[in-house]
Design a protein around this motif. Sequence first.
Motif, PDB file in Angstrom:
ATOM      1  N   PRO A  90       0.798  -1.226   0.000  1.00 13.31           N
ATOM      2  CA  PRO A  90       0.000   0.000   0.000  1.00 13.31           C
ATOM      3  C   PRO A  90       0.833   1.280   0.000  1.00 13.31           C
ATOM      4  CG  PRO A  90      -0.129  -1.092   2.134  1.00 13.31           C
ATOM      5  CD  PRO A  90       0.605  -2.016   1.201  1.00 13.31           C
ATOM      6  N   THR A  91       2.048   1.244   0.548  1.00 14.31           N
ATOM      7  CA  THR A  91       2.860   2.463   0.556  1.00 14.31           C
ATOM      8  C   THR A  91       3.355   2.808  -0.849  1.00 14.31           C
ATOM      9  OG1 THR A  91       4.810   1.189   1.203  1.00 14.31           O
ATOM     10  CG2 THR A  91       3.580   2.274   2.967  1.00 14.31           C
ATOM     11  N   VAL A  92       3.661   1.814  -1.656  1.00 14.10           N
ATOM     12  CA  VAL A  92       4.060   2.059  -3.050  1.00 14.10           C
ATOM     13  C   VAL A  92       2.869   2.627  -3.817  1.00 14.10           C
ATOM     14  CG1 VAL A  92       4.820   0.966  -5.194  1.00 14.10           C
ATOM     15  CG2 VAL A  92       5.839   0.289  -3.017  1.00 14.10           C
ATOM     16  N   PHE A  93       1.693   2.045  -3.587  1.00  8.99           N
ATOM     17  CA  PHE A  93       0.464   2.540  -4.209  1.00  8.99           C
ATOM     18  C   PHE A  93       0.227   3.999  -3.800  1.00  8.99           C
ATOM     19  CE2 PHE A  93      -4.099   3.334  -3.946  1.00  8.99           C
ATOM     20  CZ  PHE A  93      -4.512   3.019  -5.231  1.00  8.99           C
ATOM     21  N   ARG A  94       0.346   4.277  -2.489  1.00 10.77           N
ATOM     22  CA  ARG A  94       0.146   5.633  -1.975  1.00 10.77           C
ATOM     23  C   ARG A  94       1.091   6.610  -2.661  1.00 10.77           C
ATOM     24  NH1 ARG A  94       2.869   6.527   3.432  1.00 10.77           N
ATOM     25  NH2 ARG A  94       4.580   6.272   1.976  1.00 10.77           N
ATOM     26  N   ASP A  95       2.363   6.265  -2.738  1.00 12.69           N
ATOM     27  CA  ASP A  95       3.348   7.160  -3.335  1.00 12.69           C
ATOM     28  C   ASP A  95       3.020   7.466  -4.797  1.00 12.69           C
ATOM     29  OD1 ASP A  95       4.593   7.117  -0.882  1.00 12.69           O
ATOM     30  OD2 ASP A  95       6.206   5.761  -1.502  1.00 12.69           O
ATOM     31  N   THR A  96       2.573   6.465  -5.534  1.00  9.61           N
ATOM     32  CA  THR A  96       2.231   6.643  -6.945  1.00  9.61           C
ATOM     33  C   THR A  96       1.030   7.566  -7.100  1.00  9.61           C
ATOM     34  OG1 THR A  96       3.054   4.428  -7.420  1.00  9.61           O
ATOM     35  CG2 THR A  96       1.633   5.432  -9.080  1.00  9.61           C
ATOM     36  N   ILE A  97      -0.011   7.318  -6.306  1.00  8.12           N
ATOM     37  CA  ILE A  97      -1.228   8.131  -6.395  1.00  8.12           C
ATOM     38  C   ILE A  97      -0.945   9.571  -5.979  1.00  8.12           C
ATOM     39  CG2 ILE A  97      -3.529   8.493  -5.381  1.00  8.12           C
ATOM     40  CD1 ILE A  97      -3.534   6.283  -7.418  1.00  8.12           C
ATOM     41  N   THR A 150      -6.720   2.258   0.999  1.00  9.02           N
ATOM     42  CA  THR A 150      -5.657   3.258   0.863  1.00  9.02           C
ATOM     43  C   THR A 150      -6.115   4.397  -0.031  1.00  9.02           C
ATOM     44  OG1 THR A 150      -4.002   1.518   1.121  1.00  9.02           O
ATOM     45  CG2 THR A 150      -3.249   3.607   0.200  1.00  9.02           C
ATOM     46  N   LEU A 151      -6.757   4.077  -1.150  1.00  6.74           N
ATOM     47  CA  LEU A 151      -7.249   5.103  -2.067  1.00  6.74           C
ATOM     48  C   LEU A 151      -8.281   5.983  -1.375  1.00  6.74           C
ATOM     49  CD1 LEU A 151      -7.224   6.257  -4.936  1.00  6.74           C
ATOM     50  CD2 LEU A 151      -9.013   4.619  -5.519  1.00  6.74           C
ATOM     51  N   PHE A 152      -9.185   5.379  -0.626  1.00  9.60           N
ATOM     52  CA  PHE A 152     -10.202   6.134   0.100  1.00  9.60           C
ATOM     53  C   PHE A 152      -9.545   7.089   1.105  1.00  9.60           C
ATOM     54  CE2 PHE A 152     -13.295   6.615   3.564  1.00  9.60           C
ATOM     55  CZ  PHE A 152     -14.384   7.103   2.854  1.00  9.60           C
ATOM     56  N   ASP A 153      -8.566   6.589   1.857  1.00 12.17           N
ATOM     57  CA  ASP A 153      -7.843   7.438   2.818  1.00 12.17           C
ATOM     58  C   ASP A 153      -7.226   8.652   2.130  1.00 12.17           C
ATOM     59  OD1 ASP A 153      -8.424   5.579   4.779  1.00 12.17           O
ATOM     60  OD2 ASP A 153      -6.364   4.831   4.978  1.00 12.17           O
ATOM     61  N   ILE A 154      -6.590   8.415   0.985  1.00 11.33           N
ATOM     62  CA  ILE A 154      -5.913   9.495   0.264  1.00 11.33           C
ATOM     63  C   ILE A 154      -6.914  10.520  -0.256  1.00 11.33           C
ATOM     64  CG2 ILE A 154      -4.566  10.056  -1.802  1.00 11.33           C
ATOM     65  CD1 ILE A 154      -3.196   7.280  -1.387  1.00 11.33           C
ATOM     66  N   LEU A 155      -8.003  10.056  -0.853  1.00 13.26           N
ATOM     67  CA  LEU A 155      -8.964  10.966  -1.466  1.00 13.26           C
ATOM     68  C   LEU A 155      -9.776  11.744  -0.438  1.00 13.26           C
ATOM     69  CD1 LEU A 155     -10.222   8.792  -4.441  1.00 13.26           C
ATOM     70  CD2 LEU A 155      -8.467  10.575  -4.438  1.00 13.26           C
ATOM     71  N   ILE A 156      -9.960  11.177   0.735  1.00 10.22           N
ATOM     72  CA  ILE A 156     -10.714  11.878   1.775  1.00 10.22           C
ATOM     73  C   ILE A 156      -9.788  12.680   2.688  1.00 10.22           C
ATOM     74  CG2 ILE A 156     -12.257  11.606   3.763  1.00 10.22           C
ATOM     75  CD1 ILE A 156     -13.602  11.038   1.079  1.00 10.22           C
ATOM     76  N   GLY A 209      -6.166  12.807   2.509  1.00 11.08           N
ATOM     77  CA  GLY A 209      -4.932  13.332   1.938  1.00 11.08           C
ATOM     78  C   GLY A 209      -3.706  12.467   2.161  1.00 11.08           C
ATOM     79  N   SER A 210      -3.845  11.367   2.900  1.00 10.94           N
ATOM     80  CA  SER A 210      -2.722  10.464   3.160  1.00 10.94           C
ATOM     81  C   SER A 210      -3.277   9.160   3.730  1.00 10.94           C
ATOM     82  CB  SER A 210      -1.759  11.097   4.157  1.00 10.94           C
ATOM     83  OG  SER A 210      -0.615  10.285   4.324  1.00 10.94           O
ATOM     84  N   MET A 211      -2.400   8.185   3.902  1.00  9.19           N
ATOM     85  CA  MET A 211      -2.829   6.931   4.521  1.00  9.19           C
ATOM     86  C   MET A 211      -3.122   7.174   6.002  1.00  9.19           C
ATOM     87  SD  MET A 211      -0.318   4.050   2.844  1.00  9.19           S
ATOM     88  CE  MET A 211      -0.614   2.891   4.139  1.00  9.19           C
ATOM     89  N   LEU A 212      -4.084   6.425   6.518  1.00  6.47           N
ATOM     90  CA  LEU A 212      -4.452   6.555   7.918  1.00  6.47           C
ATOM     91  C   LEU A 212      -4.118   5.273   8.667  1.00  6.47           C
ATOM     92  CD1 LEU A 212      -7.977   8.215   7.541  1.00  6.47           C
ATOM     93  CD2 LEU A 212      -5.787   9.332   7.989  1.00  6.47           C
ATOM     94  N   ALA A 213      -3.651   5.448   9.899  1.00  9.12           N
ATOM     95  CA  ALA A 213      -3.412   4.312  10.785  1.00  9.12           C
ATOM     96  C   ALA A 213      -4.724   3.982  11.487  1.00  9.12           C
ATOM     97  CB  ALA A 213      -2.336   4.674  11.805  1.00  9.12           C
ATOM     98  N   PRO A 214      -4.830   2.801  12.065  1.00  8.94           N
ATOM     99  CA  PRO A 214      -6.026   2.507  12.853  1.00  8.94           C
ATOM    100  C   PRO A 214      -6.219   3.591  13.917  1.00  8.94           C
ATOM    101  CG  PRO A 214      -4.730   0.522  12.543  1.00  8.94           C
ATOM    102  CD  PRO A 214      -3.914   1.663  12.005  1.00  8.94           C
ATOM    103  N   GLY A 215      -7.420   4.069  14.034  1.00 10.10           N
ATOM    104  CA  GLY A 215      -7.691   5.154  14.969  1.00 10.10           C
ATOM    105  C   GLY A 215      -7.799   6.491  14.270  1.00 10.10           C
TER     106      GLY A 215
END
Length: 119
Positions: free
Chosen positions: A29-36, A69-75, A77-83
């Motif tokens: 997911p971090t590679v995906f995040r970086d690309t998006i 991961t995509l949902f976290d980014i689009l809502i 702005g970045s990946m979210l940890a639990p919580g």
Amino acid sequence: NFINKHQKPVLTGQRFKTKKRDEKEKFEPTVFRDTIIQGLNEAGNDLEAVAKFLDSTGSRLDYRRYADTLFDILIAGSMLAPGGTRIDDNDKTKMTSHCVFSADEHHDCIRNYAQVRVG
């Protein structure tokens, strides 16, 4: 105890072929995040360019596999940890301002973001 001292014959030069169904893709997911995020940030402030980028990468990247991961980014702005805390370590290359949380707080702006994301 019976110990077999004879070695079994070994075939040399043979390769084991793995079947497509046996190959597992890595979950990164971090590679995906970086690309998006890189693509979103390169799009600038143009929501049309953001929509075009998301359409074009949809065929290359597995949006289903990385839906959270995509949902976290689009809502957010970045990946979210639990919580719900962001896990970008304030690194600007791991976050984007093209998200609902960074949008102006009026109906038309939020609607435009929603149309880009859903459309």
